[in-house]
Design a protein around this motif. Sequence first.
Motif, PDB file in Angstrom:
ATOM      1  N   VAL A 198       0.917  -3.771 -14.125  1.00  0.00           N
ATOM      2  CA  VAL A 198       2.036  -4.493 -13.021  1.00  0.00           C
ATOM      3  C   VAL A 198       1.301  -4.993 -11.825  1.00  0.00           C
ATOM      4  O   VAL A 198       0.276  -4.228 -11.425  1.00  0.00           O
ATOM      5  N   ILE A 199       1.710  -5.986 -11.507  1.00  0.00           N
ATOM      6  CA  ILE A 199       1.210  -6.604 -10.313  1.00  0.00           C
ATOM      7  C   ILE A 199       2.172  -6.354  -9.195  1.00  0.00           C
ATOM      8  O   ILE A 199       3.149  -6.842  -8.989  1.00  0.00           O
ATOM      9  N   GLU A 200       1.517  -5.767  -7.998  1.00  0.00           N
ATOM     10  CA  GLU A 200       2.262  -5.552  -6.642  1.00  0.00           C
ATOM     11  C   GLU A 200       1.614  -6.033  -5.415  1.00  0.00           C
ATOM     12  O   GLU A 200       0.578  -5.603  -5.334  1.00  0.00           O
ATOM     13  N   LYS A 201       2.330  -6.894  -4.969  1.00  0.00           N
ATOM     14  CA  LYS A 201       1.588  -7.649  -3.636  1.00  0.00           C
ATOM     15  C   LYS A 201       1.575  -6.477  -2.413  1.00  0.00           C
ATOM     16  O   LYS A 201       0.664  -6.852  -1.646  1.00  0.00           O
ATOM     17  N   ASN A 202       2.085  -5.520  -2.156  1.00  0.00           N
ATOM     18  CA  ASN A 202       2.209  -4.752  -1.384  1.00  0.00           C
ATOM     19  C   ASN A 202       0.885  -3.749  -1.158  1.00  0.00           C
ATOM     20  O   ASN A 202       0.336  -3.598  -2.299  1.00  0.00           O
ATOM     21  N   ASP A 203       0.773  -2.825  -0.073  1.00  0.00           N
ATOM     22  CA  ASP A 203      -0.585  -2.144  -0.239  1.00  0.00           C
ATOM     23  C   ASP A 203      -0.066  -0.723  -1.081  1.00  0.00           C
ATOM     24  O   ASP A 203      -1.197  -0.523  -1.543  1.00  0.00           O
ATOM     25  N   LYS A 204       0.996  -0.518  -0.876  1.00  0.00           N
ATOM     26  CA  LYS A 204       1.427   0.737  -1.732  1.00  0.00           C
ATOM     27  C   LYS A 204       2.849   0.506  -2.443  1.00  0.00           C
ATOM     28  O   LYS A 204       3.679  -0.277  -2.027  1.00  0.00           O
ATOM     29  N   VAL A 205       2.806   1.029  -3.641  1.00  0.00           N
ATOM     30  CA  VAL A 205       4.152   0.951  -4.546  1.00  0.00           C
ATOM     31  C   VAL A 205       5.006   1.649  -3.402  1.00  0.00           C
ATOM     32  O   VAL A 205       4.838   2.692  -2.933  1.00  0.00           O
ATOM     33  N   GLY A 206       6.121   1.178  -3.397  1.00  0.00           N
ATOM     34  CA  GLY A 206       7.279   1.539  -2.555  1.00  0.00           C
ATOM     35  C   GLY A 206       7.258   0.990  -1.197  1.00  0.00           C
ATOM     36  O   GLY A 206       8.534   1.320  -0.365  1.00  0.00           O
ATOM     37  N   ASP A 207       6.340   0.167  -0.835  1.00  0.00           N
ATOM     38  CA  ASP A 207       6.563  -0.476   0.407  1.00  0.00           C
ATOM     39  C   ASP A 207       7.556  -1.564   0.442  1.00  0.00           C
ATOM     40  O   ASP A 207       8.002  -1.780   1.650  1.00  0.00           O
ATOM     41  N   GLN A 208       8.082  -2.014  -0.624  1.00  0.00           N
ATOM     42  CA  GLN A 208       9.291  -3.084  -0.430  1.00  0.00           C
ATOM     43  C   GLN A 208      10.391  -2.190   0.207  1.00  0.00           C
ATOM     44  O   GLN A 208      11.404  -2.744   0.810  1.00  0.00           O
ATOM     45  N   TRP A 209      10.489  -0.971  -0.064  1.00  0.00           N
ATOM     46  CA  TRP A 209      11.586  -0.048   0.640  1.00  0.00           C
ATOM     47  C   TRP A 209      11.256   0.370   1.985  1.00  0.00           C
ATOM     48  O   TRP A 209      11.927   0.382   3.066  1.00  0.00           O
ATOM     49  N   ARG A 210      10.126   0.614   2.244  1.00  0.00           N
ATOM     50  CA  ARG A 210       9.716   1.174   3.500  1.00  0.00           C
ATOM     51  C   ARG A 210       9.677   0.123   4.587  1.00  0.00           C
ATOM     52  O   ARG A 210       9.683   0.142   5.854  1.00  0.00           O
ATOM     53  N   GLU A 211       9.692  -1.245   4.248  1.00  0.00           N
ATOM     54  CA  GLU A 211       9.785  -2.350   4.917  1.00  0.00           C
ATOM     55  C   GLU A 211      11.195  -2.672   5.494  1.00  0.00           C
ATOM     56  O   GLU A 211      11.340  -3.483   6.369  1.00  0.00           O
ATOM     57  N   ARG A 212      12.176  -2.099   4.827  1.00  0.00           N
ATOM     58  CA  ARG A 212      13.281  -2.359   5.068  1.00  0.00           C
ATOM     59  C   ARG A 212      14.049  -1.586   6.473  1.00  0.00           C
ATOM     60  O   ARG A 212      13.149  -0.783   6.841  1.00  0.00           O
ATOM     61  N   TYR A 213      15.132  -1.725   6.885  1.00  0.00           N
ATOM     62  CA  TYR A 213      15.802  -1.262   7.954  1.00  0.00           C
ATOM     63  C   TYR A 213      15.893   0.432   7.780  1.00  0.00           C
ATOM     64  O   TYR A 213      15.996   1.005   6.801  1.00  0.00           O
ATOM     65  N   PRO A 214      15.564   1.365   9.031  1.00  0.00           N
ATOM     66  CA  PRO A 214      15.305   2.689   8.379  1.00  0.00           C
ATOM     67  C   PRO A 214      16.434   3.307   7.869  1.00  0.00           C
ATOM     68  O   PRO A 214      16.402   4.434   7.215  1.00  0.00           O
ATOM     69  N   THR A 215      17.733   3.041   8.198  1.00  0.00           N
ATOM     70  CA  THR A 215      19.167   3.618   7.681  1.00  0.00           C
ATOM     71  C   THR A 215      19.477   3.229   6.445  1.00  0.00           C
ATOM     72  O   THR A 215      20.506   3.401   5.787  1.00  0.00           O
ATOM     73  N   LEU A 216      18.656   2.274   5.626  1.00  0.00           N
ATOM     74  CA  LEU A 216      18.794   1.762   4.288  1.00  0.00           C
ATOM     75  C   LEU A 216      18.884   3.196   3.507  1.00  0.00           C
ATOM     76  O   LEU A 216      17.973   3.951   3.576  1.00  0.00           O
ATOM     77  N   SER A 217      19.721   3.088   2.499  1.00  0.00           N
ATOM     78  CA  SER A 217      20.127   4.100   1.225  1.00  0.00           C
ATOM     79  C   SER A 217      20.716   3.374   0.241  1.00  0.00           C
ATOM     80  O   SER A 217      21.535   2.270   0.354  1.00  0.00           O
ATOM     81  N   LEU A 218      20.691   3.993  -0.704  1.00  0.00           N
ATOM     82  CA  LEU A 218      21.269   3.674  -2.018  1.00  0.00           C
ATOM     83  C   LEU A 218      22.952   4.000  -1.841  1.00  0.00           C
ATOM     84  O   LEU A 218      23.221   4.787  -1.113  1.00  0.00           O
ATOM     85  N   HIS A 219      23.511   2.913  -2.497  1.00  0.00           N
ATOM     86  CA  HIS A 219      24.935   3.100  -2.411  1.00  0.00           C
ATOM     87  C   HIS A 219      25.456   3.446  -3.898  1.00  0.00           C
ATOM     88  O   HIS A 219      26.864   3.618  -4.171  1.00  0.00           O
ATOM     89  N   SER A 220      24.654   3.836  -4.829  1.00  0.00           N
ATOM     90  CA  SER A 220      24.968   4.388  -6.080  1.00  0.00           C
ATOM     91  C   SER A 220      24.700   5.887  -5.968  1.00  0.00           C
ATOM     92  O   SER A 220      23.613   6.251  -5.345  1.00  0.00           O
ATOM     93  N   ILE A 221      25.488   6.639  -6.697  1.00  0.00           N
ATOM     94  CA  ILE A 221      25.285   8.077  -6.799  1.00  0.00           C
ATOM     95  C   ILE A 221      23.881   8.419  -7.630  1.00  0.00           C
ATOM     96  O   ILE A 221      23.320   7.703  -8.469  1.00  0.00           O
ATOM     97  N   ARG A 222      23.102   9.670  -7.162  1.00  0.00           N
ATOM     98  CA  ARG A 222      22.176  10.199  -7.798  1.00  0.00           C
ATOM     99  C   ARG A 222      22.150  10.154  -9.263  1.00  0.00           C
ATOM    100  O   ARG A 222      21.144   9.653 -10.005  1.00  0.00           O
ATOM    101  N   HIS A 223      23.212  10.598 -10.278  1.00  0.00           N
ATOM    102  CA  HIS A 223      23.007  10.677 -11.737  1.00  0.00           C
ATOM    103  C   HIS A 223      23.122   9.265 -12.111  1.00  0.00           C
ATOM    104  O   HIS A 223      22.774   8.886 -13.343  1.00  0.00           O
ATOM    105  N   PHE A 224      23.715   8.184 -11.441  1.00  0.00           N
ATOM    106  CA  PHE A 224      23.655   6.604 -12.069  1.00  0.00           C
ATOM    107  C   PHE A 224      22.419   6.177 -11.675  1.00  0.00           C
ATOM    108  O   PHE A 224      21.890   5.390 -12.604  1.00  0.00           O
ATOM    109  N   SER A 225      21.523   6.667 -10.875  1.00  0.00           N
ATOM    110  CA  SER A 225      20.330   6.037 -10.383  1.00  0.00           C
ATOM    111  C   SER A 225      18.875   6.422 -10.760  1.00  0.00           C
ATOM    112  O   SER A 225      18.070   6.084 -10.411  1.00  0.00           O
ATOM    113  N   HIS A 226      19.147   7.251 -11.959  1.00  0.00           N
ATOM    114  CA  HIS A 226      17.736   7.959 -12.494  1.00  0.00           C
ATOM    115  C   HIS A 226      17.090   6.807 -13.069  1.00  0.00           C
ATOM    116  O   HIS A 226      17.217   5.759 -13.094  1.00  0.00           O
TER     117      HIS A 226
END
Length: 584
Positions: A198-226
């Motif tokens: 896997v090739i990832e441009k960011n410094d850490k895996v997950g940074d594509q989430w960390r760089e978004r606005y702070p209140t961002l969350s999934l809109h799908s429920i936990r059991h759908f999103s495993h």
Amino acid sequence: MLTNDLSMDLQVIAETWLDTFARATLSGDVLATVQTFLPDGYLRDQLVLTWDLRSLEGHDKIKEYLVPRLTAAHLSHFRPDTRAGYCAERSTKGGVGAAFTFETPHCYGRGYVRLLQDTSSGQWKALSVFLGVADIKGYEELGREPGHYGGHTLSWTDIFAERRRQIERDPYVIVIGAGHNGLNTAARLKHWNIPTLVIEKNDKVGDQWRERYPTLSLHSIRHFSHFSYQQYPDTWPEFAPRDKMADWQEQYVKTQDLVVWTRSTILPGAHYDTIRKRWTLVVDHAGTRVELHPAHVVSAVGSMGPPRMPHVPERACFDGVVIHSGAYPGGAPYVGKHVVVVGACQSAADICQDLAFRGAASVTMVQRSSTCVVDISTGAGGEHVLFPDDVPIDVCDLKFQSLPINLNRRLTLEEADLEWEREKELHAKLRRGGLKLNMGKDGSGHVFLIYERLGGWDFGLADYIASGRVKVKQGVEVKQFTADGVMFNDSSSLPADVVIFATGWLGNRESLKEIFGTEIVDSTGVPWGLDDEGEISNTYRPTGHPGLWYAVGDFGTARFLSKLLALQIKATQIGILRTAERTL
């Protein structure tokens, strides 16, 4: 004669139909097979007859599809699946649903049928039949390891280090992007023993989430999103917030033993050798150039490319701040400021709510046309029905994915009025503030907008709009900037200190053209959206160019279809799938 009588054993109904269907398919009798379907029934085929994803509606199309394929497929060994969760049960429109298994010469298959009584004959016939490849004979999914190696003489650290070296030296697949699509794909490929990097441009895996606005969350429920092979703990939030999702993805790499190069990009100039069926590409791996020759490249960079930033005249004369929603840092810097948010998508809604809550002097949402908005409880309620917490995720996935999308749309349209009525209170608040609403392009609601262009959820913005804390400027576009704000195409204007363009993103193929060139990328179809049969276009399925794949979609799509992509790549690797066979 139609009886609507389910007093007879549901399993008997399902097994009687399966016996008829099995005898017809085994003998290659297309007409007899078609007669097991209702006249407006559906066949959904995933890799069984064409090594592609297809949905056929009605007797004529099913017959046309089966005539050149049914005999050659050699479907056999049909058996009812009587495990808990898979056995016959009440299903769509009060009918019967049941899972079954079958085989082909090369594969193990699984299926699911939804039965209704034919109004003319009273016989139980299929509203829909799903056929899918579950595994490849002799190359089955690896599953768990024993955990001790070399007769209990080798450490796991040494074992994984050697595996990593082999993968880094000669990956069979390179996945671009370590988001949820890329990581699900890499995990699936690993369990079919396919060396994957896997090739990832960011410094850490997950940074594509960390760089978004702070209140961002999934809109799908936990059991759908495993994620594949690894479910969230019972204490996981129902709607995962940004930073928890970022951390989950980072740990997933470790717990699933994936090989990821961070701070890495593929340089321009990649090319494909049609004779050797290998790519040649150069990776900038944290400053070191490495040439690699994978057989397959999977683009998992998401459904969005670079930010779409409209050209608005007189930008230079504006004294304030102009950003795209992708760069929104949260509302704290804009306390006491007048903010105009251009767009009415999900990001725009989240940003407007955050700005108003944090204390912006004024917040105005600019809505050009209309928006589909439903209460978060509507989306969550529907997902809870399909993905209840007490049902294993594999059972939920089979039942959900076995239903053809066009059939699902048809069933939803039958209750379209209920959709509007359910959102009556929410929509009243939004209309009071001037927002223009729709329930999808054909009235089928928010679910199908997710497949087409993403729909909208409401976590509480409606109250802000109804109270006037967020104002709506409807039916206009920004014509030009002024020194202290913006002017619209109706000649009205608004003062602004900050203008945020929540105007979406360019196609995800644009950035790939820098790597592979325009000719190769243009030879592929656009990923996501629905084709004429209601299947997701060019996603986890053939794209139009050998060895180049797209992995795009929500969490449920990534979890389920990543397995099908792994099966296609494995079948290619071992030689039972050739490009020409896809068109048979």
